[in-house]
Design a protein around this motif. Structure first.
Motif: not given
Ligand code: DGY
Length: 321
Positions: A287-302
Motif C-alpha cells: 500500500h505505497i500508492g502515494s509514497a514519495s517523500v515529496e507527496t507524503r510531506a504534502k499530505m502531512v502539511q495538508l
C-alpha cells in the motif's frame, strides 16, 4: 495561552511539524511502522482537539466517545473508508482527507505496476539477483506490450485522470467507467466512456481507482474476472475490499486473466504466506500508492493545515464532512 492539542497516530519526523509547533501542542505515537494500540490511543485522545489519523486507524463511535473535545480528524489519505462519517457527524467532528496532492504520485505507482506486471520486471530482477542468468534467449522473460494497448480505468476521478494522462504518452486506447460521465476528461484525454461490462471485456489493462463503499464491495468478483480477456492484466491501487480475492486468485490460477499488480489487500498488512503473494504472475506492494517523500510531506502539511484551520474556528481546506 493554552495551545490546542493534537495527537498523531504515527511517528512523523519533527521537521515536518516545525511550522505548527508554535500554535499547536503536538503529541504522537512513538513508532512509525507500528499502529498505536487502541487502548493507548483511547487514553491519548481524552483531552485532544484534533486527531491526525492514517488509513489503518478505525475511527468509529467507540473511539469518538473517548474524545469529548475532538473537533477534527485529519486522515492522511484521500480514501476515508476507515472513518464512520455518521458517527463523526453525531459528535460534531469535522473529517478531512488529502485529495489532489497525491494524484500524480499514485498514478505513477499505478503505471509502475502496469509496467512491472506486463514486462515481468520483478521476476526478472529476482532472476538476476538469484544468479540464474546464464545466457540470453529469444523469448527470455518476454512480456506483453503496453504501448498501443487498451486501458480500462474504473473510477475516473483525479487519480483516474492522471493515469489516463500517462496512457496518452504510451499511445494507449483509453476507455473508462465511472458513476457519472466526464465529458471534459473525454475531450482532454481522448477517453471513451463505456459500460462496466464492455470495459472488462475489451481492456488489455483493467485499472481500478474506485473508492471503497458499500456499492464497490467486491465489485471485481468471479463474474467480472470471467468477462476479462485471458490476456488482461488487472491493477488495483484503490482498496483491497473492492476485490473478491478468492475470485482473483482463481482467475490467476486458471488463466482467466494473465497477471495482477496489487498495491492494496482486503486485510492489511499481508504476509508472505498470502496466496496472492505466492503467485508467479502477481506483483504485490505494501500500500505505497502515494509514497514519495515529496507527496507524503504534502499530505502531512495538508493534514496539519486542516487541523490548524478547524481548531481556529475556520473552514477546513479539504473537508469530506
Ligand atoms: C489514499 O490516500 O487513500 C491512498 O490509499 C494512500 O496511499
Amino acid at each position: 495561552m493554552l495551545k490546542p492539542k493534537v495527537y498523531m497516530t504515527r511517528k512523523i519526523d519533527e521537521k515536518y511539524l516545525e511550522a505548527y509547533q508554535d500554535q499547536l501542542e503536538i503529541r504522537m505515537w512513538e513508532k512509525e511502522e507500528e499502529a498505536v494500540p487502541r487502548e493507548t490511543l483511547f487514553k491519548e485522545i481524552e483531552d485532544v482537539d484534533a486527531l491526525f489519523a492514517v488509513l489503518s486507524d478505525t475511527i468509529d463511535e467507540e473511539l469518538l466517545s473517548k474524545a469529548p473535545k475532538l473537533k477534527v480528524v485529519a486522515n492522511m489519505a484521500v480514501g476515508y473508508d476507515n472513518i464512520d462519517l455518521e458517527a463523526c457527524k453525531r459528535h460534531n467532528v469535522t473529517v478531512t482527507n488529502t485529495p489532489d496532492v497525491l494524484s500524480e504520485t499514485t498514478a505513477d505507482l499505478g503505471f509502475s505496476l502496469m509496467m512491472a506486471t506486463a514486462r515481468r520486471i520483478v521476476e526478472a530482477n529476482e532472476w538476476v539477483k538469484e544468479d540464474k542468468w546464464k545466457s540470453w534467449a529469444p523469448f527470455f522473460f518476454a512480456g506483453t506490450d503496453i504501448y498501443g494497448k487498451t486501458i480500462g480505468i474504473v473510477g475516473m476521478g483525479r487519480i483516474g485522470e492522471a493515469i489516463a494522462k500517462r496512457a496518452t504518452g504510451f499511445d494507449m486506447n483509453i476507455q473508462y467507467h465511472n458513476r457519472s460521465r466526464k465529458k471534459d476528461a473525454e475531450e482532454r484525454l481522448n477517453a471513451k466512456y463505456v459500460s462496466f461490462d464492455e470495459l472488462l471485456e475489451t481492456s488489455d489493462f483493467v485499472v481500478t481507482v474506485v473508492p471503497y463503499t458499500k456499492e464497490t464491495e467486491a465489485l471485481f468478483n468471479k463474474a467480472a474476472f470471467q468477462k476479462m480477456k485471458s490476456s488482461a492484466i488487472f491493477i488495483n491501487i484503490s482498496r483491497g475490499k473492492v476485490v473478491d480475492e478468492d475470485a482473483l486468485l482463481d482467475a490467476l490460477k486458471t488463466g482467466e486473466i494473465q497477471a495482477a499488480g496489487l498495491d492494496v489487500f482486503r486485510e492489511e498488512p499481508i504476509g508472505a504466506d498470502h496466496p496472492l503473494v505466492g503467485m508467479q504472475n502477481t506483483v504485490c506492494l505494501p500500500h505505497i500508492g502515494s509514497a514519495s517523500v515529496e507527496t507524503r510531506a504534502k499530505m502531512v502539511q495538508l493534514c496539519m493545515d486542516n487541523i490548524q484551520a478547524v481548531v481556529n474556528g475556520k473552514e477546513a481546506i479539504t473537508a469530506v464532512l
